[in-house]
Design an enzyme around this catalytic site. Structure first.
Site, PDB file in Angstrom:
ATOM      1  N   GLY A  85       0.829  -1.196   0.000  1.00  0.00           N
ATOM      2  CA  GLY A  85       0.000   0.000   0.000  1.00  0.00           C
ATOM      3  C   GLY A  85       0.866   1.249   0.000  1.00  0.00           C
ATOM      4  O   GLY A  85       2.067   1.201   0.262  1.00  0.00           O
ATOM      5  N   GLY A 133       0.522  -5.307   0.404  1.00  0.00           N
ATOM      6  CA  GLY A 133      -0.678  -5.310  -0.431  1.00  0.00           C
ATOM      7  C   GLY A 133      -0.530  -6.127  -1.694  1.00  0.00           C
ATOM      8  O   GLY A 133      -1.519  -6.608  -2.247  1.00  0.00           O
ATOM      9  N   GLU A 156       5.548  -5.710   7.544  1.00  0.00           N
ATOM     10  CA  GLU A 156       4.839  -4.623   8.236  1.00  0.00           C
ATOM     11  C   GLU A 156       5.351  -4.311   9.635  1.00  0.00           C
ATOM     12  O   GLU A 156       5.248  -3.161  10.092  1.00  0.00           O
ATOM     13  CB  GLU A 156       3.339  -4.942   8.293  1.00  0.00           C
ATOM     14  CG  GLU A 156       2.608  -4.787   6.982  1.00  0.00           C
ATOM     15  CD  GLU A 156       2.802  -5.956   6.021  1.00  0.00           C
ATOM     16  OE1 GLU A 156       2.323  -5.867   4.873  1.00  0.00           O
ATOM     17  OE2 GLU A 156       3.434  -6.963   6.415  1.00  0.00           O
ATOM     18  N   ASP A 164      -1.249  -7.397   7.254  1.00  0.00           N
ATOM     19  CA  ASP A 164      -2.693  -7.345   7.025  1.00  0.00           C
ATOM     20  C   ASP A 164      -3.043  -7.918   5.656  1.00  0.00           C
ATOM     21  O   ASP A 164      -2.420  -8.876   5.218  1.00  0.00           O
ATOM     22  CB  ASP A 164      -3.213  -5.920   7.225  1.00  0.00           C
ATOM     23  CG  ASP A 164      -2.660  -4.920   6.225  1.00  0.00           C
ATOM     24  OD1 ASP A 164      -1.562  -5.154   5.670  1.00  0.00           O
ATOM     25  OD2 ASP A 164      -3.324  -3.892   5.980  1.00  0.00           O
TER      26      ASP A 164
END
Length: 378
Positions: A85, A133, A156, A164
């Site tokens: 992301g 992502g 992350e 995530d």
């Protein structure tokens, strides 16, 4: 639709083509390593929904662009998949109190669910960087193709976040305790490890990808069953890479708490791998190490939809338990991507300072079941 039919749509930073029986999606933001913006998430969702509902499209594939080469040449379309992301956007939006940050995660996780439950063969060309992502765009694929250039990770915890985009779900399905290892360390792995850990299906030379991509668009199938059969025949997993040794990882990452893991690694004085791994963990956010460990272990018994709802709760708390610049995530992004001093001021600063129960607040949902933004996921 015949094999000569070609329809191309360019939306924000993605390109959507209909060729033969295939829908072909290209991430086209190479200068940012194809990092996902909110508009890209929305355009990918719209494209995948339209291709799903188009009876002439019987299979879908996705790839990333390379920042080298001339746009429009086949070779320039490979060499990088997606770095994750847009974390600079996360930083700016969190400091500004911009509601688009909440929209981003709700819509990205819904996109991840759409991919994981996609009814048509979905093929991911995971060349180059596949992180964060990018894993969310590829792990739900029927065929996950990696190359000698693949660099895969869920890094992350390095920015004060957790793995995530469904990371709890797909990492917890890795063999042994590999999921905990990858979630906590953010270790970058290559093609063979990805296949051995169940995060990829087949390895192809990067030079073969343009021909494979063109082959997808050159065929016309009479039915979905015929397309399914062709994909199953064309993309056969290599059985020699179907299992990965995990005993060394399991020795440490099966332990109950983060401190137990680090203590055991640091006690293994004659094991260079253990020493290096302990050093890596000492650099990550101590708090988010505990959150990520709990996430993977909870997700092991969850459905994908429930895992994504849990992660949506967690990411909300990452930006709201300590809002603005006090957020562990905002501080991690500042140090890594904004100021680039690589000296995050983690709070707590040490693994030993994380008290039992500190991670629990990240799993508390701010919504009821009826008001949850991902309540519609099945």
């Amino acid at each position: 639709m015949n094999a000569e039919t070609l329809k191309t749509e360019i939306k924000s930073d993605i390109i959507v083509e209909r060729r033969g029986s295939a829908g072909l999606i290209t991430l086209n933001r190479p200068k940012a390593l194809n990092a996902l913006s909110l508009q890209m998430v929305r355009d990918l969702t719209a494209a995948l929904t339209a291709l799903r509902d188009d009876p002439a499209v019987l299979l879908v594939a996705i790839r990333g662009t390379n920042k080298h080469g001339q746009p429009g040449t086949p070779e320039s379309r490979f060499g990088g998949f997606c770095a994750g992301g847009d974390i600079r956007f996360f930083h700016q939006a969190a400091l500004a109190g911009d509601s688009a940050l909440e929209d981003f995660f709700t819509e990205e996780y819904s996109l991840n669910h759409l991919i994981q439950s996609y009814p048509k063969p979905y093929i991911a060309f995971m060349d180059g960087i596949v992180m964060g992502g990018g894993m969310g765009l590829s792990q739900g694929a029927k065929v996950r193709i990696v190359t000698e250039h693949t660099k895969m990770a869920m890094p992350e915890t390095n920015i004060g976040l957790f793995p995530d985009v469904g990371g709890g779900y797909f990492l917890s399905r890795c063999p042994g305790h590999v999921g905990e290892y990858l979630a906590l360390t953010g270790e970058v792995i290559g093609a063979d490890e990805a296949i051995g850990f169940g995060l990829a299906d087949i390895k192809r030379d990067a030079a073969q990808l343009p021909a494979l991509w063109d082959a997808l668009g050159s065929r016309v199938f009479v039915s979905g069953a015929e397309a399914d059969q062709w994909v199953a025949t064309e993309f056969i997993a290599d059985p020699e890479r179907s299992s990965g040794a995990t005993g060394h990882i399991d020795t440490y990452f099966s332990l109950q708490r983060v401190k137990h893991i680090v203590d055991a690694l640091e006690a293994a004085k004659d094991d260079p791998w253990a020493g290096k791994t302990a050093s890596v963990l000492r650099k990550r956010s101590p708090l988010m190490l505990h959150v990520a460990l709990e996430q993977v272990r909870r997700a092991r018994s969850m459905s994908l939809a429930d895992d994504l709802r849990m992660e949506r709760d967690m990411v909300h708390q990452c930006f709201h338990l300590r809002p603005g610049a006090r957020s562990e995530t905002v501080e991690g992004i500042r140090a890594l991507a904004v100021d680039k001093d690589y000296k995050p001021q983690w709070l707590p600063a040490r693994i030993e300072d994380v008290k039992p129960g500190m991670a629990d607040a990240f799993f508390a949902s701010p919504w009821t079941a009826e008001t949850h933004p991902l309540r519609g996921l099945k």
